[in-house]
Scaffold this motif. Sequence first.
Motif, short mmCIF file in Angstrom:
data_model
loop_
_atom_site.label_atom_id
_atom_site.label_comp_id
_atom_site.label_asym_id
_atom_site.label_seq_id
_atom_site.Cartn_x
_atom_site.Cartn_y
_atom_site.Cartn_z
N GLN A 140 0.82 -1.22 0.00
CA GLN A 140 0.00 0.00 0.00
C GLN A 140 0.85 1.26 0.00
O GLN A 140 0.31 2.37 -0.03
CB GLN A 140 -0.92 0.01 1.23
N GLY A 141 2.17 1.10 0.05
CA GLY A 141 3.07 2.25 0.05
C GLY A 141 3.37 2.79 1.43
O GLY A 141 3.94 3.88 1.56
N ARG A 142 2.99 2.04 2.48
CA ARG A 142 3.19 2.55 3.84
C ARG A 142 4.41 1.92 4.52
O ARG A 142 4.60 2.09 5.72
CB ARG A 142 1.93 2.31 4.67
N GLY A 143 5.21 1.18 3.77
CA GLY A 143 6.42 0.61 4.33
C GLY A 143 7.42 1.69 4.70
O GLY A 143 7.36 2.82 4.20
N VAL A 144 8.35 1.36 5.58
CA VAL A 144 9.30 2.35 6.09
C VAL A 144 10.71 2.00 5.63
O VAL A 144 10.96 0.94 5.06
CB VAL A 144 9.23 2.42 7.63
N GLY A 145 11.64 2.91 5.88
CA GLY A 145 13.01 2.71 5.45
C GLY A 145 13.21 3.12 4.01
O GLY A 145 12.26 3.44 3.28
N ALA A 146 14.46 3.10 3.57
CA ALA A 146 14.80 3.56 2.23
C ALA A 146 14.11 2.75 1.14
O ALA A 146 13.70 3.29 0.11
CB ALA A 146 16.32 3.51 2.04
N SER A 147 13.96 1.45 1.35
CA SER A 147 13.37 0.60 0.33
C SER A 147 11.84 0.60 0.37
O SER A 147 11.19 0.21 -0.60
CB SER A 147 13.87 -0.84 0.49
N GLY A 148 11.28 1.00 1.49
CA GLY A 148 9.83 0.91 1.66
C GLY A 148 9.37 -0.50 1.96
O GLY A 148 8.17 -0.76 2.06
N LEU A 149 10.30 -1.43 2.10
CA LEU A 149 9.97 -2.82 2.39
C LEU A 149 10.38 -3.15 3.83
O LEU A 149 11.28 -3.96 4.09
CB LEU A 149 10.67 -3.76 1.40
N ALA A 150 9.70 -2.51 4.76
CA ALA A 150 9.95 -2.76 6.18
C ALA A 150 8.80 -2.17 6.99
O ALA A 150 8.09 -1.26 6.52
CB ALA A 150 11.28 -2.14 6.62
N VAL A 151 8.61 -2.71 8.19
CA VAL A 151 7.67 -2.15 9.15
C VAL A 151 8.42 -1.98 10.46
O VAL A 151 9.51 -2.54 10.65
CB VAL A 151 6.44 -3.07 9.34
N TYR A 152 7.85 -1.21 11.37
CA TYR A 152 8.52 -0.97 12.64
C TYR A 152 8.15 -2.03 13.67
O TYR A 152 7.00 -2.50 13.74
CB TYR A 152 8.12 0.40 13.21
N LEU A 153 9.14 -2.40 14.49
CA LEU A 153 8.92 -3.22 15.69
C LEU A 153 9.42 -2.38 16.86
O LEU A 153 10.62 -2.20 17.05
CB LEU A 153 9.70 -4.54 15.58
N ASP A 154 8.49 -1.86 17.63
CA ASP A 154 8.75 -0.76 18.56
C ASP A 154 8.68 -1.25 20.02
O ASP A 154 7.69 -1.85 20.43
CB ASP A 154 7.70 0.33 18.32
N PHE A 155 9.73 -0.95 20.79
CA PHE A 155 9.80 -1.40 22.18
C PHE A 155 9.64 -0.26 23.18
O PHE A 155 9.84 -0.44 24.38
CB PHE A 155 11.15 -2.10 22.43
N ALA A 156 9.25 0.91 22.69
CA ALA A 156 9.16 2.08 23.58
C ALA A 156 8.18 1.83 24.73
O ALA A 156 8.48 2.16 25.89
CB ALA A 156 8.74 3.31 22.77
N ASP A 157 7.02 1.26 24.43
CA ASP A 157 6.03 1.01 25.48
C ASP A 157 6.54 0.00 26.50
O ASP A 157 6.32 0.14 27.71
CB ASP A 157 4.72 0.51 24.87
#
Length: 637
Positions: A343-360
């Motif tokens: 859908q174009g919502r990927g992250v990083g330079a390639s757009g082929l990544a999602v976040y795994l976030d440990f802040a919480d």
Amino acid sequence: MKLDSKIPDGPLAEKWYKHKFNLKLVNPANKRKYDIIVVGTGLAGASAAASLAELGYNVKAFCFQDSPRRAHSIAAQGGINAAKNYQNDGDSVFRLFYDTIKGGDFRAREANVYRLAEVSVNIIDQCVAQGVPFAREYGGLLSNRSFGGSQVSRTFYAAGQTGQQLLLGAYSALSRQVATGKVQMFTRTEMLDVVIIDGKARGIVTRNLVTGKIESHAAHAVLLCTGGYGNVFYLSTNAMGSNVTAAWRAHKKGAFFGNPCFTQIHPTCIPVSGDHQSKLTLMSESLRNDGRVWVPKDSNDKRKAQDIPEEDRDYFLERKYPSFGNLVPRDIASRSAKEVCDQGRGVGASGLAVYLDFADAIKRDGRKKIEERYGNLFDMYQQITGENPYETPMRIYPAVHYTMGGLWVDYNLMTTVPGLYALGEANFSDHGANRLGASALMQGLADGYFVIPYTIGDYLAGMPPTKISTDHPEFKKAEEDVKNQINKILSINGNKTVDQFHKEMGKIMWDYCGMARNAEGLKFAKKRMQEIREEFWSNVKVTGTNEELNITLEKALRVADFLELGELMIDDAAHREESCGGHFREEYQTPEGEAERNDEKFAYVAAWEYKGANQPEVLHKEELLFENVKLTKRSYK
């Protein structure tokens, strides 16, 4: 040939117990008269070799690494499942059985899966006795964590290095038997053929990877514990040496191949960073206990992760699957990540990544507690990416990790070739169309410690202990065939490297037989794979000779087998006109985009029979019967 799974009669919970009693036994004094070959010394192979030698059999064990300790089992990080119910949270043998059947999208045998769940409790006791340093609670009890596809905590772990610690336990048991002389250990030795005499497996042909010497070894039975074939995709989380050669050569000698298109894509891997890569790195599924997976809601949002407020984030797994959240099974998590990236919502330079976030999690439990749980994994991520996951979310994307397909075996773990067994990831038997996290280590040790020591005796008890000589014509013929293939591949002297062919093949497999498949793409992939294979045998360049350490030759022989396997995987994916687990045919999905099974037509194991070079393989079907669970639409919402 009619497939006979040899599943015992009787109630599910009594099948294994009664089957063990009904199996024929070998007298202790006679066991020393039988020779057994074990190929591969990961968890399945090391545990099998050690256990069989402890029983009194003479064992020859082979690995292509310089030590059994380097088997790919060490790369398993997160944990091992067992139905101990230490958390008193509702777990049981039946629940582990059901979770595994459901997680595999109802494409596995009930009897095999129940046995796996049943012996899981013994595995933990065995490993604790060996000194495996499982994590413990403050009071000293063994600790558990949660893994995907389950709502109970049943995963035992040793920080982020569970596979390594379990392998050290099995290796210590194996080393003890090597010291007693009951196990002969052959390192840096690769199996290149299995020898069949009078319809039975009676030995193997090997190549010494240091000297190139071709040798034969005879035995009364052969066990293949050689892992999976994920490297057919070139980029995977597997060790670069992992290959299909032993299993494929056995397949070409009569062992049926089961469900080859059932491959697992792991959702938490470090994304591809460029064309220079030859391997991908796994980030343990255990991280999804505390990490939250998300992407920006807006595809045009290019802010840094820390600068994107909560209201602009899409925690898509929690949104789509509220009951399981970030701990949905791997196939579902992987497809969901692909969907948001498409859908174009990927992250990083390639757009082929999602976040795994440990802040919480860090805010809730403190950084020290997160370091205790995942410190080595966070360190590994930072060393590879240069980013600190304590301060910024990890970037992850799905990658090939495991193969549920493998050599077809019956309830006794025997292939369609009498005397030839397949254990662990080398067989197809326990995980259906998708493996739950933390179940690979469980299966490998179950097969090696608690299944094969019983079932192999039933076969050997009906076989005279007469030894066979490697001077037998079938051994000489197999040696000659191996030498001819090596000479042929060395004589081509083409213009393209082995890695070029492997990379080209891997891209075709990933693009058209990876996370998503369709009829048109599979048809194209089949044609391209045939073209690549034809070019390989006319234009590959392999330098050096056979009579030396020659890594290029090793790779070439393995890639030649991958090229043939890839075509079978495509055929299997094309014939299975449904979606189930890791096999996702785009034509067969629900309105919500979930896998849509066709139980009426495809509730079976696809077992393929090799019929000769350039001949189509023949499909045999083992119908799957579900008497203890109801075939239902798999839902984790």
